[in-house]
Every structure is written in structure tokens, then in C-alpha cells.
Design an enzyme around this catalytic site. Sequence first.
Site, PDB file in Angstrom:
ATOM      1  N   TRP A 191      34.731 112.751 -33.610  1.00  0.00           N
ATOM      2  CA  TRP A 191      34.553 112.523 -32.174  1.00  0.00           C
ATOM      3  C   TRP A 191      33.103 112.378 -31.755  1.00  0.00           C
ATOM      4  CZ3 TRP A 191      37.599 113.024 -27.421  1.00  0.00           C
ATOM      5  CH2 TRP A 191      38.944 112.714 -27.641  1.00  0.00           C
ATOM      6  N   TYR A 200      35.601 109.726 -39.939  1.00  0.00           N
ATOM      7  CA  TYR A 200      36.355 110.004 -38.714  1.00  0.00           C
ATOM      8  C   TYR A 200      35.708 111.141 -37.933  1.00  0.00           C
ATOM      9  CZ  TYR A 200      40.054 111.262 -35.534  1.00  0.00           C
ATOM     10  OH  TYR A 200      40.766 111.525 -34.392  1.00  0.00           O
TER      11      TYR A 200
HETATM   12  N1  MGD Z   1      39.982 121.928 -24.822  1.00  0.00           N
HETATM   13  C1  MGD Z   1      40.203 120.944 -25.695  1.00  0.00           C
HETATM   14  N2  MGD Z   1      40.982 119.909 -25.331  1.00  0.00           N
HETATM   15  C2  MGD Z   1      41.243 118.921 -26.224  1.00  0.00           C
HETATM   16  C3  MGD Z   1      40.677 118.905 -27.508  1.00  0.00           C
HETATM   17  C4  MGD Z   1      39.848 120.012 -27.865  1.00  0.00           C
HETATM   18  O1  MGD Z   1      39.337 120.089 -28.987  1.00  0.00           O
HETATM   19  N3  MGD Z   1      39.650 121.001 -26.939  1.00  0.00           N
HETATM   20  N4  MGD Z   1      40.933 117.861 -28.365  1.00  0.00           N
HETATM   21  C5  MGD Z   1      41.447 116.595 -27.816  1.00  0.00           C
HETATM   22  C6  MGD Z   1      42.116 115.806 -28.848  1.00  0.00           C
HETATM   23  S1  MGD Z   1      41.135 115.010 -29.999  1.00  0.00           S
HETATM   24  C7  MGD Z   1      43.450 115.609 -28.896  1.00  0.00           C
HETATM   25  S2  MGD Z   1      44.133 114.597 -30.082  1.00  0.00           S
HETATM   26  C8  MGD Z   1      44.338 116.239 -27.927  1.00  0.00           C
HETATM   27  C9  MGD Z   1      45.601 116.793 -28.566  1.00  0.00           C
HETATM   28  O2  MGD Z   1      46.484 117.139 -27.554  1.00  0.00           O
HETATM   29  P1  MGD Z   1      47.882 117.788 -27.937  1.00  0.00           P
HETATM   30  O3  MGD Z   1      48.366 117.201 -29.190  1.00  0.00           O
HETATM   31  O4  MGD Z   1      48.742 117.682 -26.747  1.00  0.00           O
HETATM   32  O5  MGD Z   1      47.410 119.304 -28.159  1.00  0.00           O
HETATM   33  P2  MGD Z   1      47.873 120.445 -29.143  1.00  0.00           P
HETATM   34  O6  MGD Z   1      47.110 121.624 -28.690  1.00  0.00           O
HETATM   35  O7  MGD Z   1      47.733 120.076 -30.559  1.00  0.00           O
HETATM   36  O8  MGD Z   1      49.430 120.573 -28.916  1.00  0.00           O
HETATM   37  C10 MGD Z   1      49.995 120.726 -27.651  1.00  0.00           C
HETATM   38  C11 MGD Z   1      51.010 121.850 -27.647  1.00  0.00           C
HETATM   39  O9  MGD Z   1      52.157 121.497 -28.410  1.00  0.00           O
HETATM   40  C12 MGD Z   1      52.817 122.694 -28.683  1.00  0.00           C
HETATM   41  N5  MGD Z   1      53.579 122.540 -29.907  1.00  0.00           N
HETATM   42  C13 MGD Z   1      53.150 122.683 -31.177  1.00  0.00           C
HETATM   43  N6  MGD Z   1      54.175 122.443 -32.027  1.00  0.00           N
HETATM   44  C14 MGD Z   1      55.247 122.148 -31.257  1.00  0.00           C
HETATM   45  C15 MGD Z   1      56.598 121.800 -31.535  1.00  0.00           C
HETATM   46  O10 MGD Z   1      57.019 121.699 -32.677  1.00  0.00           O
HETATM   47  N7  MGD Z   1      57.396 121.556 -30.456  1.00  0.00           N
HETATM   48  C16 MGD Z   1      56.968 121.635 -29.194  1.00  0.00           C
HETATM   49  N8  MGD Z   1      57.824 121.348 -28.219  1.00  0.00           N
HETATM   50  N9  MGD Z   1      55.715 121.975 -28.901  1.00  0.00           N
HETATM   51  C17 MGD Z   1      54.871 122.203 -29.916  1.00  0.00           C
HETATM   52  C18 MGD Z   1      51.778 123.757 -28.866  1.00  0.00           C
HETATM   53  O11 MGD Z   1      52.170 124.946 -28.223  1.00  0.00           O
HETATM   54  C19 MGD Z   1      50.540 123.130 -28.297  1.00  0.00           C
HETATM   55  O12 MGD Z   1      49.930 123.965 -27.360  1.00  0.00           O
HETATM   56  O13 MGD Z   1      43.667 117.291 -27.273  1.00  0.00           O
HETATM   57  C20 MGD Z   1      42.433 116.853 -26.696  1.00  0.00           C
HETATM   58  N10 MGD Z   1      42.006 117.886 -25.794  1.00  0.00           N
HETATM   59  N1  MGD Z   2      44.827 122.521 -37.684  1.00  0.00           N
HETATM   60  C1  MGD Z   2      44.518 121.482 -36.916  1.00  0.00           C
HETATM   61  N2  MGD Z   2      43.583 120.598 -37.310  1.00  0.00           N
HETATM   62  C2  MGD Z   2      43.259 119.562 -36.535  1.00  0.00           C
HETATM   63  C3  MGD Z   2      43.903 119.363 -35.288  1.00  0.00           C
HETATM   64  C4  MGD Z   2      44.897 120.298 -34.885  1.00  0.00           C
HETATM   65  O1  MGD Z   2      45.526 120.171 -33.817  1.00  0.00           O
HETATM   66  N3  MGD Z   2      45.162 121.344 -35.722  1.00  0.00           N
HETATM   67  N4  MGD Z   2      43.563 118.307 -34.508  1.00  0.00           N
HETATM   68  C5  MGD Z   2      43.060 117.129 -35.177  1.00  0.00           C
HETATM   69  C6  MGD Z   2      42.537 116.163 -34.215  1.00  0.00           C
HETATM   70  S1  MGD Z   2      43.632 115.600 -33.049  1.00  0.00           S
HETATM   71  C7  MGD Z   2      41.275 115.690 -34.267  1.00  0.00           C
HETATM   72  S2  MGD Z   2      40.831 114.418 -33.216  1.00  0.00           S
HETATM   73  C8  MGD Z   2      40.295 116.187 -35.248  1.00  0.00           C
HETATM   74  C9  MGD Z   2      38.870 116.299 -34.678  1.00  0.00           C
HETATM   75  O2  MGD Z   2      37.973 116.354 -35.719  1.00  0.00           O
HETATM   76  P1  MGD Z   2      36.448 115.940 -35.523  1.00  0.00           P
HETATM   77  O3  MGD Z   2      36.317 114.874 -34.517  1.00  0.00           O
HETATM   78  O4  MGD Z   2      35.872 115.703 -36.876  1.00  0.00           O
HETATM   79  O5  MGD Z   2      35.858 117.297 -34.930  1.00  0.00           O
HETATM   80  P2  MGD Z   2      34.506 117.540 -34.114  1.00  0.00           P
HETATM   81  O6  MGD Z   2      34.236 118.995 -34.202  1.00  0.00           O
HETATM   82  O7  MGD Z   2      34.612 116.950 -32.767  1.00  0.00           O
HETATM   83  O8  MGD Z   2      33.443 116.767 -34.995  1.00  0.00           O
HETATM   84  C10 MGD Z   2      32.469 115.946 -34.474  1.00  0.00           C
HETATM   85  C11 MGD Z   2      31.192 116.167 -35.259  1.00  0.00           C
HETATM   86  O9  MGD Z   2      30.232 115.240 -34.806  1.00  0.00           O
HETATM   87  C12 MGD Z   2      28.992 115.910 -34.602  1.00  0.00           C
HETATM   88  N5  MGD Z   2      28.245 115.157 -33.593  1.00  0.00           N
HETATM   89  C13 MGD Z   2      28.376 115.214 -32.248  1.00  0.00           C
HETATM   90  N6  MGD Z   2      27.530 114.340 -31.671  1.00  0.00           N
HETATM   91  C14 MGD Z   2      26.884 113.710 -32.655  1.00  0.00           C
HETATM   92  C15 MGD Z   2      25.902 112.688 -32.676  1.00  0.00           C
HETATM   93  O10 MGD Z   2      25.473 112.168 -31.657  1.00  0.00           O
HETATM   94  N7  MGD Z   2      25.459 112.277 -33.897  1.00  0.00           N
HETATM   95  C16 MGD Z   2      25.915 112.808 -35.042  1.00  0.00           C
HETATM   96  N8  MGD Z   2      25.448 112.334 -36.188  1.00  0.00           N
HETATM   97  N9  MGD Z   2      26.843 113.802 -35.047  1.00  0.00           N
HETATM   98  C17 MGD Z   2      27.318 114.222 -33.872  1.00  0.00           C
HETATM   99  C18 MGD Z   2      29.383 117.303 -34.194  1.00  0.00           C
HETATM  100  O11 MGD Z   2      28.327 118.199 -34.408  1.00  0.00           O
HETATM  101  C19 MGD Z   2      30.598 117.548 -35.069  1.00  0.00           C
HETATM  102  O12 MGD Z   2      30.227 118.086 -36.310  1.00  0.00           O
HETATM  103  O13 MGD Z   2      40.719 117.469 -35.742  1.00  0.00           O
HETATM  104  C20 MGD Z   2      42.027 117.428 -36.273  1.00  0.00           C
HETATM  105  N10 MGD Z   2      42.316 118.676 -36.938  1.00  0.00           N
HETATM  106 MO    MO Z   3      42.465 114.204 -31.639  1.00  0.00          MO
END
Ligand code: MGD
Ligand code: MGD
Ligand code: MO
Length: 754
Positions: A104, A102
Site C-alpha cells: 500500500w 505488492y
Molecule cells: N483501520 C483499517 N482499515 C482498513 C485497513 C487497515 O489496515 N486498517 N485495510 C484496508 C484494506 S487494504 C482492506 S482490503 C480492507 C478489508 O476490509 P474487510 O475485508 O471488510 O475487513 P476485515 O477486517 O478483513 O473483515 C471484515 C470482517 O469480516 C468478519 N469475518 C471474518 N470471517 C468471516 C466469516 O467467515 N463470515 C462472516 N460473516 N464474517 C467474517 C470479521 O469479523 C471482520 O471483522 O480494509 C481496509 N480498511
Molecule cells: N492475516 C491477515 N493478513 C493480511 C490481511 C488480513 O486481513 N489478515 N489483509 C491483507 C490485505 S487486504 C492487504 S491489502 C495486505 C497489506 O499489506 P501491505 O500493503 O504490504 O502492508 P503495509 O503495512 O501497508 O505495507 C506498506 C509498506 O510500505 C511502506 N511505505 C509507505 N510509504 C512508503 C513510501 O513512500 N516509500 C516506500 N519505499 N515505502 C513506503 C511502509 O513502511 C510499509 O512497510 O495485508 C494482507 N494481509
Molecule cells: Mo487490502
Amino acid sequence: MKYTSAHWGSYQFERGGALTPLDGDPDPSRIGRGWASASQDRQSRILRPAVRRGWLDGDKGANRCDDSYVEVSWDRAVSLAAAALRDVTETHGNGAVFGGSYGWSSAGRFHHAQSQMRRFLNLAGGCVSSRNTYSHAAAEVLFPRVLGLSNRAFQDEMTAMPLVAEHCELLLAVGGISPRTAQITSSGTSRHEVGPWLEQMRAKGTRIVCLSPRRADLDGAEWLPVRPGTDTALLLALAHEIHAAGLADAAFLARCTSGWDTFRNYLTGAADGTAKTAEWAAPICDIEADVIRKLAHDLVRSKSMISMAWGLQRAEYGEQPIWAGLALAAMIGQIGQPGTGYGFGYGSTTPVGRASRLIPWPSVPQGRNPVDDFIPVARIADMLLHPGDTYRFDGQDRTYPDIRLVWWTGGNPFHHHQDLNRLEDAWTRPETVIVNDHSWTATARRADIVLPATTPLERTDIMMNRRDPTLLWMSRFHDPVGEALDDYDIFARLAEHMGFGDAFSEGRDTEAWLAHLWDRSQEVAEAHGFTLPDLDQFRAEGRFDIPDAEEARIALAGFVADPEAVPLATETGRITLANAAIGALKLPSCPAHPTWIEPKECLTSAGPGELHLISGQPDTRLHSQNDRGQEALADKIEGREAAYFHPETARALGLAAGDVARLYNGRGACLAGVRLDDGLRRDCVFLPTGAWFDPQRGRGAPLEVHGNPNVLTSDHGCSELSQGNMAHTCLIRAEKWTGALPDLSIAAPPEFTS
Ligand SMILES: Nc1nc2c(c(=O)[nH]1)N[C@H]1C(S)=C(S)[C@@H](COP(=O)(O)OP(=O)(O)OC[C@H]3O[C@@H](n4cnc5c(=O)[nH]c(N)nc54)[C@H](O)[C@@H]3O)O[C@H]1N2
Ligand SMILES: Nc1nc2c(c(=O)[nH]1)N[C@H]1C(S)=C(S)[C@@H](COP(=O)(O)OP(=O)(O)OC[C@H]3O[C@@H](n4cnc5c(=O)[nH]c(N)nc54)[C@H](O)[C@@H]3O)O[C@H]1N2
Ligand SMILES: [Mo]
């Protein structure tokens, strides 16, 4: 002009110049400012293939989390990886190979790391895969049952943002709608529209209520600082009030839902003796009863939208708040109308609710996986620790496979998984771990064979995203660093070595594959009524904007207009407010209708000094990506990720801005910088995810020294229905760090020996 693209945006550049945001992007992301520096940082890039010392010496994984590396030639790395794969599949079968991988990885249609890996492993006999995502696993299992739509299909038809701006009078944003998360689009984006959309609504005077522990989740809105993990209680109380006041839309409930009687009996307490009144909810969610009651009336009187952030369901019992929100919206009865109803994920990424046509562009064919075994994605540590154990998932009783080889490409489990100390233990179990990455992430530092990949800035590709109105020819921005190869070339070499090179490449190199994808794209475009330029022209111009790309959808409009003729694919053809099939599973963690269940870790039952940890997405990077780039580095305090505290909480703990704190609980401890935020609940700490995991062992338990919250989070399925992760359910304590500051080991490559 040349172009390139990333999940955080698209960029243009002249040869030798800097990356600048694509013309026409109304709100470029700050994340791009750290990209080029991260991609060219020779301290964090993997320069040559490397093999772990202990693995070469036959330790079978024992020292996997703390070892030195031997740099090897590509030929040797390929032959070692191929031999390891062959050994495991010949001895244990392909069901002993985990290719769930898994993550991104990077934008770009061809160089999608997981697609390339799956194509390779499928040809090699297949692998155990993973199902669903870390983002919204609870929704992915729940929505098909209660809404009759996959999460993806529901996202695709999410009511368009311009319609919300035009028609909605009261937007209840549960979990906020944050420009922080709206920086991202999976597969690349040409524009960021969420910030301007919110601005438009503010300017128009739309009432926006942000229900979140953090005010910054929606600046400029009315802020209801709900206690984390308790939204379900609040949403049930809103529903109760609407019912009790006789304001529920009975006609909508009768026509478009099933299970109302059961749900109503739960709301009123007829079923369990507790009426879910505002007075009942107030001490749970920490919002005054009067405020709840007034909000309930306002929601019914206005054209209203209930919007739920994805983060709500990355929590214990994560199905409940999003199901309760859906039930509430059904009672209000405005689903299927322009700009109102129910939304999931506005702002969680850029394209949710984007008013553009969906074009199903072609992708790299992955072939068929002969192994049909899978795990729910977040059960990785359970699988490695407990082969043969049974667990429940989506109504099935399943068994964990016995995995001997793990291959990870384009993902970072030592970023994304919870309870990383537990994952470290689990990670020593397989015989071999192979990782393709471009950087020495924590996962690469825990692999036996490390295969250095290029970044998108080093290769040619095409950005085409089914939800984006622009296509870009991605040109190389800088030369490959060290000996890095494109994932495609890595797997082509491996396939060649293993005797199925032609099947993998189909006789094409990268150029030929891009031409092939473009040919197929031209057919797709024709089918959608427009013509793409030929490849030479596209390559020369670099950019193609889809004509008449605007299309404003209304979620569930067809169904609501005629539920008899266009029933939902649920058990009753209606939105299920109570679901018999879920009820029949008899899961205490996910009953038959939206239910308040107190999380095991919650401020409602916290001990003195305990704080709730919110580990949301980082503002400065995508997850762990670009953490060594200048934008993320400049945001750190003493080199550590900054944790946000309410000023009074900080004062009581003897913490000041710029200090370093130790955050800890029974699962682990990390160091983080201290920053103050008076728009945070006093009993919460916000520590973004993604600082590269850097545990250091002295005496006793390891201390993570860089600010990675996943040493604190817990690793259990959010329910036995979805088995999603519950990163947002976590209690911690904090104290000032007064010791010497340990050096970061992730600031330099691992140790190399010969
Ligand atoms: N800059 C940036 N943007 C991203 C990403 C990133 O890595 N960097 N990752 C992307 C990805 S993969 C995803 S899945 C999305 C996730 O997008 P979201 O799931 O919307 O993002 P989060 O930051 O996990 O949570 C949103 C907000 O929910 C609030 N929250 C936490 N717990 C609770 C609760 O129990 N109740 C309520 N009401 N609020 C709560 C927190 O304050 C948090 O800021 O973001 C995407 N966007
Ligand atoms: N505590 C906490 N944990 C979380 C979350 C949270 O809200 N709170 N959010 C969760 C969510 S929503 C998500 S989606 C996950 C995200 O988790 P990941 O998607 O595993 O996080 P990334 O750091 O985006 O990892 C992508 C990896 O791919 C590598 N990469 C990028 N481009 C390439 C390429 O072209 N080739 C290869 N081989 N590698 C490449 C990058 O260097 C990096 O190591 O994290 C989850 N974990
Ligand atoms: Mo995510």
C-alpha cells in the site's frame, strides 16, 4: 494553511503546528493520530542506506532473516544495487527478477513507490510482476466471469450509499460494514462518510442485520453470529427457502441470469441428494433454522440489499460466499434498482459506494514491462520455494519462475503474507533482496540492500484520487529524517548509474514532474467540464473542490433495464448462476455454481479447545504502517498487540484482561495481550493484523513475541481458480503465557556493524 494526505485521511497544518483533520471531514480516522510520531521516530526510521553483513560476505541469503547491517553511503548503496541487478539480468535474464512488490505504500500521485519502481525496472529490462491483490483476489477472478465486470469496474458502479439510505428497508451486511475498515481509501481521502451513512440509516429505522462472528462489525444492528467460514451454507439456505416458498423473482431470473436450472437443482438436492434447507444449514452455520427462514421471507418482502464484506473471500473457497450472495440477490430480483440488490465492500474502505463523480486523474507513466511473466500475488512463497513447479490460475496452467533477485518497494510481505515462518524459509532462496522503505519493518530487516525512503510528510506531492471530490497540494510537514530520499530520487540515481537516467527522469526533477502531472490533470478536468486553477494558484491555496462532484450510481442498472441491448461481458451476457467455463475447469475448489464446501480448517470439524482466528484489519493503523506511532503503541498490552476473547472463553482458559496469551497451532505461535469482547463468538479470537513481525528463536520453533497473526495463518490459494490468500481460514489454540516476557527486538533498529 498547508495540507497533506494519507490513505487514512487528509490533514491541514500551519507551519510548526500539528496535523489536524481536513475541514469538512465528518468522521476523521484515529489512525492519523499516530502518523507524525511514527514518521519522526528515529528508533524505527531507516536513517542511512544499509547492507546486510552476510550478503557482503557472500552468504547468498542464508542468514537473511537474522543478521546485522553495515551502514553505507548512498553512492555505495546505489552501485551495489545496480551491480546486483545487472549481474542477475546478465546471467539469468530479467525473468529472474521479481518486482511484484505488492503493498500500500503511500498516498500522493507522484511519489507512488511501486509506480516509480516499475518505471525503473521496466527500463532496466523488466521483471516478473504480480497480479491482483491481497484484498479481493477471489473477486478479481470471479466477477469478470460471473458478472462480466472487473472487480474495479463493479466497485466503480456500486450503488451509491445515499440511495441505499433512501430506499433500502433491509440491509443484510454479511461480514458487517465496519467503521474500523471504513477509515481507509487507497490514494487518500478528504472525508469519511460510512459512519455517518450508517448513523443516518439507524436514525431512519432501516433494519440492518449484521451477519458476522463479531458484533462490532456493525454496532447497533441485529446481530447474527455466524460461524466463520460457513456463510455460503447460510446464503444457500436463504436461497432454498425463497425458492421453496415460490418467492423467487422468476422474471428477473429469466431475463437477467443464466444457469438458474442448474443452481436450482443444486439447491433442491435434485443434483446431489441434499436439499440446502434451513435445517440443513443450521448446524453448519450455527444460526437457527427459523431465523434463516424468516430472514429469507423478509428479504423478499422488503426492499433489500445483500452487502458482502471483502474479508469473506479472503478465506478458503472465498469465491463461494460472494457468488452465493449474488445468486441470492438475483433470486430476490432487486438488482439494478435504487438502493437495493447486491453490494461488495461497503465499508471495507471509505469510497465504495461513494456518490461522487469518477475522474481518471493522470499518474506516473510506468512504461512497458518486457517480461510478461507474473504470479498471482499471494503465491510468493510458493514461487520462491518451488521454481519450475506448475500451478493453476484462472483457467491457465502456469509455471513458477526461478527468481534470483527480489526488489520490494512500498510493501511489507512480512506483514501481509500468511504463514510467515514458511515465508522466512522461502525468503532465503534468492541471491539478493533489495528493499526501499522508510522504516525498519520486518521486511527491511530481511533485505540485503536497504534504501531509506522518505514518508509523505517529508515531501511535496498531489493528492488526487479518482473517487474523491477534493484535490490537495501536499506540502512538506517535517524535514527528511536521516539521509532518506524520495523513491523518485532513489530510482533516478540508480537509473543514472545504470546509464538510462534521462529515459527515467525525462529531464524532470520532482517539481517539474508535479507541474507535468498538473498540466495533464488540467486537460482531464476540461474533458470533464470544469477548470482547474493554474499550478501556482493551486499550490498557494492547497485545496481544490471539484464542482458538482455528486453522482449517485446504481450498480448494473443499464443491464437490468435492457439485458438484450446492454448485455454483460459474461459467457451468456447474463449474470451466471452456473458458469460453464468455470465448470469445464473441473476444479474441486471452485465448481460450476455457488457450492458449500467445508473448509479444511473450520469450527464445524475443530478439535476440543480449537478456536477460530479472525485476523482482520487493525483499528489503530493501516496494516503495519504507523505500528511504531503513538496511536498503535497506546493500544498494546505489555507492548504486544491485543487479541480479543469472549469473557467466558477467557475465563475457561484462565485468562484475564491485561494478561498475555500464547496463541498457537501447527504452523507457529505468537504472544498477544488479552482483551475481552462479549460481542464475539465464544469460539473465535480476533487478533488484528499488522504488529511488526518479531520472531525469536530459543530452543525449538520460533516464538513471535509481538502479536503478529500471520505466523498462524495458512499459505494456500483459496481456490485453484483465483489463488487468493485465505487469511481468515485459521484454527488456533490459546493458553496463558506464564514465562518471562521477551523484549521486543523490533522496538530498536537492527544491529549495525562496521
Ligand atoms: N483501520 C483499517 N482499515 C482498513 C485497513 C487497515 O489496515 N486498517 N485495510 C484496508 C484494506 S487494504 C482492506 S482490503 C480492507 C478489508 O476490509 P474487510 O475485508 O471488510 O475487513 P476485515 O477486517 O478483513 O473483515 C471484515 C470482517 O469480516 C468478519 N469475518 C471474518 N470471517 C468471516 C466469516 O467467515 N463470515 C462472516 N460473516 N464474517 C467474517 C470479521 O469479523 C471482520 O471483522 O480494509 C481496509 N480498511
Ligand atoms: N492475516 C491477515 N493478513 C493480511 C490481511 C488480513 O486481513 N489478515 N489483509 C491483507 C490485505 S487486504 C492487504 S491489502 C495486505 C497489506 O499489506 P501491505 O500493503 O504490504 O502492508 P503495509 O503495512 O501497508 O505495507 C506498506 C509498506 O510500505 C511502506 N511505505 C509507505 N510509504 C512508503 C513510501 O513512500 N516509500 C516506500 N519505499 N515505502 C513506503 C511502509 O513502511 C510499509 O512497510 O495485508 C494482507 N494481509
Ligand atoms: Mo487490502
